[in-house]
Design a protein around this motif. Structure first.
Motif, PDB file in Angstrom:
ATOM      1  N   GLY A   1     120.473  -0.694  -1.749  1.00  0.00           N
ATOM      2  CA  GLY A   1     119.672  -0.886  -0.548  1.00  0.00           C
ATOM      3  C   GLY A   1     120.480  -0.487   0.675  1.00  0.00           C
ATOM      4  O   GLY A   1     121.040   0.595   0.744  1.00  0.00           O
TER       5      GLY A   1
ATOM      6  N   TRP B   1     118.119  -9.906  -0.116  1.00  0.00           N
ATOM      7  CA  TRP B   1     118.600  -8.594  -0.583  1.00  0.00           C
ATOM      8  C   TRP B   1     119.198  -7.787   0.572  1.00  0.00           C
ATOM      9  O   TRP B   1     120.212  -7.113   0.410  1.00  0.00           O
ATOM     10  CB  TRP B   1     117.444  -7.827  -1.208  1.00  0.00           C
ATOM     11  CG  TRP B   1     117.711  -6.375  -1.423  1.00  0.00           C
ATOM     12  CD1 TRP B   1     118.424  -5.801  -2.438  1.00  0.00           C
ATOM     13  CD2 TRP B   1     117.267  -5.283  -0.602  1.00  0.00           C
ATOM     14  NE1 TRP B   1     118.451  -4.438  -2.306  1.00  0.00           N
ATOM     15  CE2 TRP B   1     117.752  -4.092  -1.180  1.00  0.00           C
ATOM     16  CE3 TRP B   1     116.503  -5.202   0.567  1.00  0.00           C
ATOM     17  CZ2 TRP B   1     117.497  -2.838  -0.630  1.00  0.00           C
ATOM     18  CZ3 TRP B   1     116.249  -3.957   1.099  1.00  0.00           C
ATOM     19  CH2 TRP B   1     116.743  -2.802   0.504  1.00  0.00           C
TER      20      TRP B   1
ATOM     21  N   PRO C   1     113.651  -2.296  -4.964  1.00  0.00           N
ATOM     22  CA  PRO C   1     115.087  -2.500  -4.705  1.00  0.00           C
ATOM     23  C   PRO C   1     115.781  -3.331  -5.775  1.00  0.00           C
ATOM     24  O   PRO C   1     116.924  -3.043  -6.150  1.00  0.00           O
ATOM     25  CB  PRO C   1     115.119  -3.195  -3.344  1.00  0.00           C
ATOM     26  CG  PRO C   1     113.771  -3.774  -3.158  1.00  0.00           C
ATOM     27  CD  PRO C   1     112.828  -2.866  -3.861  1.00  0.00           C
TER      28      PRO C   1
ATOM     29  N   LEU D   1     115.018   4.799  -2.519  1.00  0.00           N
ATOM     30  CA  LEU D   1     114.064   3.691  -2.506  1.00  0.00           C
ATOM     31  C   LEU D   1     112.700   4.121  -1.972  1.00  0.00           C
ATOM     32  O   LEU D   1     111.661   3.675  -2.463  1.00  0.00           O
ATOM     33  CB  LEU D   1     114.617   2.531  -1.670  1.00  0.00           C
ATOM     34  CG  LEU D   1     115.854   1.825  -2.227  1.00  0.00           C
ATOM     35  CD1 LEU D   1     116.261   0.671  -1.316  1.00  0.00           C
ATOM     36  CD2 LEU D   1     115.618   1.326  -3.635  1.00  0.00           C
TER      37      LEU D   1
END
Length: 279
Positions: free
Chosen positions: A271, A150, A25, A202
Protein backbone atom coordinates in the motif's frame (compact mmCIF):
# COMPACT_ATOMS: atom_id res chain seq x y z
CA UNK A 1 -34.99 -5.71 -17.95
CA UNK A 2 -36.45 -5.30 -14.47
CA UNK A 3 -33.70 -7.60 -13.20
CA UNK A 4 -31.14 -4.93 -14.15
CA UNK A 5 -32.83 -2.31 -11.98
CA UNK A 6 -30.49 -0.33 -9.74
CA UNK A 7 -32.93 -0.96 -6.90
CA UNK A 8 -31.92 -4.62 -7.13
CA UNK A 9 -28.30 -4.45 -8.23
CA UNK A 10 -27.30 -1.12 -6.66
CA UNK A 11 -26.89 -2.29 -3.04
CA UNK A 12 -25.07 -5.42 -4.21
CA UNK A 13 -22.66 -3.31 -6.27
CA UNK A 14 -22.01 -1.00 -3.31
CA UNK A 15 -21.27 -4.07 -1.18
CA UNK A 16 -18.88 -5.31 -3.84
CA UNK A 17 -17.04 -1.99 -4.00
CA UNK A 18 -16.69 -1.93 -0.21
CA UNK A 19 -15.34 -5.46 -0.20
CA UNK A 20 -12.82 -4.69 -2.95
CA UNK A 21 -11.66 -1.55 -1.11
CA UNK A 22 -10.35 -3.72 1.72
CA UNK A 23 -9.71 -7.08 0.06
CA UNK A 24 -7.46 -5.74 -2.71
CA UNK A 25 -4.79 -4.22 -0.39
CA UNK A 26 -5.06 -7.09 2.10
CA UNK A 27 -4.82 -9.59 -0.75
CA UNK A 28 -1.57 -7.97 -1.88
CA UNK A 29 -0.10 -8.54 1.60
CA UNK A 30 -1.32 -12.14 1.63
CA UNK A 31 0.27 -12.78 -1.75
CA UNK A 32 3.57 -11.17 -0.73
CA UNK A 33 3.70 -13.22 2.47
CA UNK A 34 3.03 -16.44 0.58
CA UNK A 35 0.08 -17.46 2.77
CA UNK A 36 -2.39 -17.72 -0.08
CA UNK A 37 -5.06 -19.77 1.63
CA UNK A 38 -5.26 -17.84 4.88
CA UNK A 39 -8.34 -15.98 3.63
CA UNK A 40 -10.31 -19.07 2.72
CA UNK A 41 -9.30 -20.75 5.99
CA UNK A 42 -10.38 -17.76 8.09
CA UNK A 43 -13.55 -17.48 6.02
CA UNK A 44 -14.33 -21.12 6.71
CA UNK A 45 -13.67 -20.65 10.43
CA UNK A 46 -15.90 -17.55 10.49
CA UNK A 47 -18.59 -19.52 8.66
CA UNK A 48 -18.18 -22.27 11.27
CA UNK A 49 -18.84 -19.65 13.96
CA UNK A 50 -22.00 -18.56 12.12
CA UNK A 51 -23.21 -22.15 11.85
CA UNK A 52 -22.44 -22.89 15.50
CA UNK A 53 -24.22 -19.75 16.68
CA UNK A 54 -27.21 -20.46 14.45
CA UNK A 55 -27.54 -24.09 15.54
CA UNK A 56 -27.08 -23.30 19.24
CA UNK A 57 -28.65 -19.87 19.74
CA UNK A 58 -29.97 -18.70 16.38
CA UNK A 59 -33.46 -18.22 17.72
CA UNK A 60 -32.20 -16.06 20.58
CA UNK A 61 -30.39 -13.20 18.90
CA UNK A 62 -28.54 -12.37 15.71
CA UNK A 63 -25.96 -10.61 17.84
CA UNK A 64 -25.07 -13.92 19.48
CA UNK A 65 -24.44 -15.43 16.05
CA UNK A 66 -22.21 -12.51 15.10
CA UNK A 67 -20.33 -12.83 18.38
CA UNK A 68 -19.73 -16.52 17.65
CA UNK A 69 -18.43 -15.73 14.17
CA UNK A 70 -16.08 -12.99 15.39
CA UNK A 71 -14.85 -15.11 18.30
CA UNK A 72 -14.13 -18.05 16.01
CA UNK A 73 -12.23 -15.91 13.48
CA UNK A 74 -10.24 -14.04 16.12
CA UNK A 75 -9.34 -17.29 17.89
CA UNK A 76 -8.11 -18.67 14.58
CA UNK A 77 -6.09 -15.50 13.98
CA UNK A 78 -4.40 -15.92 17.38
CA UNK A 79 -3.43 -19.48 16.48
CA UNK A 80 -2.12 -18.42 13.07
CA UNK A 81 -0.15 -15.54 14.58
CA UNK A 82 1.57 -17.97 16.95
CA UNK A 83 2.25 -20.60 14.25
CA UNK A 84 3.51 -17.93 11.84
CA UNK A 85 6.12 -16.96 14.42
CA UNK A 86 7.06 -20.47 15.53
CA UNK A 87 6.64 -22.51 12.34
CA UNK A 88 6.81 -20.12 9.36
CA UNK A 89 8.13 -22.80 7.01
CA UNK A 90 4.94 -24.88 7.36
CA UNK A 91 2.44 -22.03 7.87
CA UNK A 92 0.67 -22.73 4.59
CA UNK A 93 0.19 -26.39 5.52
CA UNK A 94 -1.18 -25.41 8.93
CA UNK A 95 -3.63 -23.06 7.25
CA UNK A 96 -4.80 -25.89 5.00
CA UNK A 97 -5.34 -28.18 7.99
CA UNK A 98 -7.39 -25.51 9.76
CA UNK A 99 -9.53 -25.07 6.65
CA UNK A 100 -10.26 -28.79 6.35
CA UNK A 101 -10.96 -29.13 10.08
CA UNK A 102 -13.35 -26.15 10.10
CA UNK A 103 -15.15 -27.42 7.00
CA UNK A 104 -15.60 -30.87 8.54
CA UNK A 105 -16.99 -29.42 11.78
CA UNK A 106 -19.30 -27.19 9.78
CA UNK A 107 -20.74 -30.16 7.87
CA UNK A 108 -21.29 -32.06 11.13
CA UNK A 109 -23.12 -29.12 12.72
CA UNK A 110 -25.27 -28.57 9.62
CA UNK A 111 -26.36 -32.20 9.81
CA UNK A 112 -28.44 -31.12 12.82
CA UNK A 113 -30.21 -28.41 10.81
CA UNK A 114 -33.26 -29.09 8.67
CA UNK A 115 -32.04 -26.47 6.17
CA UNK A 116 -28.40 -27.49 6.35
CA UNK A 117 -27.89 -27.82 2.58
CA UNK A 118 -29.32 -24.38 1.87
CA UNK A 119 -27.33 -22.84 4.68
CA UNK A 120 -24.12 -24.40 3.37
CA UNK A 121 -24.84 -23.07 -0.12
CA UNK A 122 -25.44 -19.58 1.29
CA UNK A 123 -22.12 -19.65 3.14
CA UNK A 124 -20.27 -20.76 0.00
CA UNK A 125 -21.71 -18.35 -2.58
CA UNK A 126 -23.24 -15.71 -0.32
CA UNK A 127 -26.40 -13.63 -0.55
CA UNK A 128 -25.04 -10.39 -1.97
CA UNK A 129 -28.32 -9.53 -3.75
CA UNK A 130 -30.08 -9.46 -0.39
CA UNK A 131 -27.71 -7.07 1.36
CA UNK A 132 -29.55 -4.41 3.37
CA UNK A 133 -28.69 -0.73 3.94
CA UNK A 134 -27.96 -1.52 7.59
CA UNK A 135 -25.48 -4.23 6.58
CA UNK A 136 -23.79 -1.80 4.18
CA UNK A 137 -23.46 0.75 6.98
CA UNK A 138 -22.00 -1.80 9.40
CA UNK A 139 -19.48 -3.29 6.98
CA UNK A 140 -18.59 0.20 5.75
CA UNK A 141 -17.63 1.23 9.28
CA UNK A 142 -15.69 -2.00 9.85
CA UNK A 143 -13.83 -1.72 6.56
CA UNK A 144 -13.04 1.97 7.16
CA UNK A 145 -11.41 1.09 10.47
CA UNK A 146 -9.33 -1.69 8.91
CA UNK A 147 -8.34 0.52 5.97
CA UNK A 148 -7.16 3.18 8.42
CA UNK A 149 -5.13 0.49 10.19
CA UNK A 150 -3.65 -0.64 6.84
CA UNK A 151 -2.79 2.93 5.84
CA UNK A 152 -1.15 4.08 9.06
CA UNK A 153 0.48 0.84 10.19
CA UNK A 154 2.63 -1.74 8.43
CA UNK A 155 0.38 -4.79 8.52
CA UNK A 156 2.89 -6.81 6.53
CA UNK A 157 5.30 -6.66 9.46
CA UNK A 158 2.95 -6.50 12.45
CA UNK A 159 1.54 -10.01 12.68
CA UNK A 160 -0.97 -9.40 15.46
CA UNK A 161 -2.56 -6.41 13.76
CA UNK A 162 -2.61 -8.14 10.39
CA UNK A 163 -4.23 -11.37 11.57
CA UNK A 164 -6.66 -9.57 13.89
CA UNK A 165 -7.82 -7.03 11.32
CA UNK A 166 -7.93 -9.71 8.64
CA UNK A 167 -10.13 -11.94 10.81
CA UNK A 168 -12.64 -9.13 11.43
CA UNK A 169 -12.83 -8.24 7.71
CA UNK A 170 -13.29 -11.86 6.65
CA UNK A 171 -16.00 -12.42 9.26
CA UNK A 172 -18.01 -9.49 7.89
CA UNK A 173 -17.42 -10.39 4.25
CA UNK A 174 -18.19 -14.10 4.33
CA UNK A 175 -21.74 -13.50 5.53
CA UNK A 176 -22.47 -11.25 2.57
CA UNK A 177 -20.58 -12.73 -0.39
CA UNK A 178 -19.66 -16.22 0.83
CA UNK A 179 -16.42 -18.15 1.13
CA UNK A 180 -15.73 -18.48 -2.62
CA UNK A 181 -16.08 -14.79 -3.43
CA UNK A 182 -14.05 -13.75 -0.38
CA UNK A 183 -11.14 -15.82 -1.66
CA UNK A 184 -11.56 -14.59 -5.24
CA UNK A 185 -11.76 -10.92 -4.18
CA UNK A 186 -8.56 -11.19 -2.16
CA UNK A 187 -6.32 -13.28 -4.37
CA UNK A 188 -7.44 -13.00 -8.01
CA UNK A 189 -6.88 -9.22 -8.53
CA UNK A 190 -3.60 -9.31 -6.57
CA UNK A 191 -2.37 -12.29 -8.57
CA UNK A 192 -3.27 -10.66 -11.90
CA UNK A 193 -1.33 -7.47 -11.12
CA UNK A 194 1.85 -8.90 -9.59
CA UNK A 195 3.90 -7.67 -12.60
CA UNK A 196 2.30 -4.22 -12.79
CA UNK A 197 4.26 -1.15 -11.62
CA UNK A 198 3.96 -0.79 -7.84
CA UNK A 199 2.40 2.66 -8.01
CA UNK A 200 -0.44 1.37 -10.23
CA UNK A 201 -0.83 -2.13 -8.81
CA UNK A 202 -3.67 -1.52 -6.36
CA UNK A 203 -5.56 0.72 -8.78
CA UNK A 204 -5.42 -1.84 -11.57
CA UNK A 205 -6.35 -4.66 -9.19
CA UNK A 206 -9.33 -2.68 -7.90
CA UNK A 207 -10.58 -2.04 -11.43
CA UNK A 208 -10.24 -5.71 -12.34
CA UNK A 209 -12.37 -6.48 -9.30
CA UNK A 210 -14.97 -3.87 -10.26
CA UNK A 211 -15.23 -5.37 -13.75
CA UNK A 212 -15.74 -8.82 -12.24
CA UNK A 213 -18.46 -7.65 -9.86
CA UNK A 214 -20.33 -5.58 -12.45
CA UNK A 215 -20.10 -8.30 -15.09
CA UNK A 216 -21.13 -11.00 -12.64
CA UNK A 217 -24.09 -9.03 -11.32
CA UNK A 218 -25.34 -8.32 -14.86
CA UNK A 219 -24.83 -11.94 -15.94
CA UNK A 220 -26.62 -13.18 -12.84
CA UNK A 221 -29.58 -10.89 -13.46
CA UNK A 222 -29.91 -11.75 -17.15
CA UNK A 223 -29.26 -15.50 -16.92
CA UNK A 224 -30.90 -16.02 -13.51
CA UNK A 225 -27.89 -17.83 -12.04
CA UNK A 226 -26.34 -17.63 -8.54
CA UNK A 227 -24.78 -14.20 -8.15
CA UNK A 228 -21.66 -15.11 -6.17
CA UNK A 229 -20.73 -17.89 -8.57
CA UNK A 230 -21.38 -15.62 -11.56
CA UNK A 231 -19.06 -12.94 -10.19
CA UNK A 232 -16.27 -15.49 -9.66
CA UNK A 233 -16.73 -16.86 -13.19
CA UNK A 234 -16.43 -13.35 -14.68
CA UNK A 235 -13.63 -12.20 -12.39
CA UNK A 236 -11.23 -15.08 -13.03
CA UNK A 237 -11.14 -14.87 -16.88
CA UNK A 238 -11.00 -11.07 -16.72
CA UNK A 239 -8.05 -11.24 -14.33
CA UNK A 240 -6.29 -13.83 -16.49
CA UNK A 241 -6.64 -11.58 -19.56
CA UNK A 242 -5.44 -8.57 -17.56
CA UNK A 243 -2.43 -10.56 -16.33
CA UNK A 244 -1.43 -11.39 -19.90
CA UNK A 245 -1.78 -7.77 -21.01
CA UNK A 246 0.18 -6.52 -17.99
CA UNK A 247 2.95 -9.02 -18.61
CA UNK A 248 3.21 -7.97 -22.27
CA UNK A 249 3.17 -4.28 -21.38
CA UNK A 250 5.45 -4.24 -18.35
CA UNK A 251 7.17 -7.62 -18.10
CA UNK A 252 9.82 -7.02 -20.75
CA UNK A 253 10.58 -3.52 -19.52
CA UNK A 254 12.12 -4.93 -16.35
CA UNK A 255 14.13 -7.61 -18.17
CA UNK A 256 12.79 -10.27 -15.85
CA UNK A 257 13.53 -8.33 -12.65
CA UNK A 258 10.47 -8.33 -10.37
CA UNK A 259 9.05 -4.94 -9.58
CA UNK A 260 10.49 -3.62 -6.33
CA UNK A 261 13.98 -5.08 -6.85
CA UNK A 262 16.31 -2.33 -7.91
CA UNK A 263 19.85 -1.11 -7.38
CA UNK A 264 20.91 -4.23 -5.53
CA UNK A 265 18.28 -3.88 -2.81
CA UNK A 266 14.91 -5.56 -2.38
CA UNK A 267 11.86 -3.45 -1.68
CA UNK A 268 8.43 -4.59 -0.59
CA UNK A 269 5.47 -2.40 -1.46
CA UNK A 270 2.52 -2.65 0.93
CA UNK A 271 0.00 0.00 0.00
CA UNK A 272 1.43 3.39 1.00
CA UNK A 273 4.37 1.77 2.78
CA UNK A 274 7.65 1.09 0.99
CA UNK A 275 10.08 -0.86 3.12
CA UNK A 276 13.67 -1.66 2.29
CA UNK A 277 15.11 -5.05 3.10
CA UNK A 278 18.77 -5.88 3.23
CA UNK A 279 19.90 -8.48 0.79
Amino acid sequence: MDALSLDILGPALVAGLLILATHVPLGAIVLNRGIIFIDIALAQVAALGVVFGTVMWGAVSGLVVQACAVAAALSCSVVLTWTDKRFPEIQEAIIGVLYVFAAALQIILLAYSANGAEHLKALLVGQILWVTPLQLLVIGLIYAAVLALWYFRDLARERHLFYGGFAVVITASVQIVGVLLVFASLIVPALATRHAPARWRLTIAFNIGVFGYVGGLVASAILDIPTGAAIVCVLVPAAALAAVLIERRFGGARDGVPDGVQDGGAYRHDGPHVHQRAE
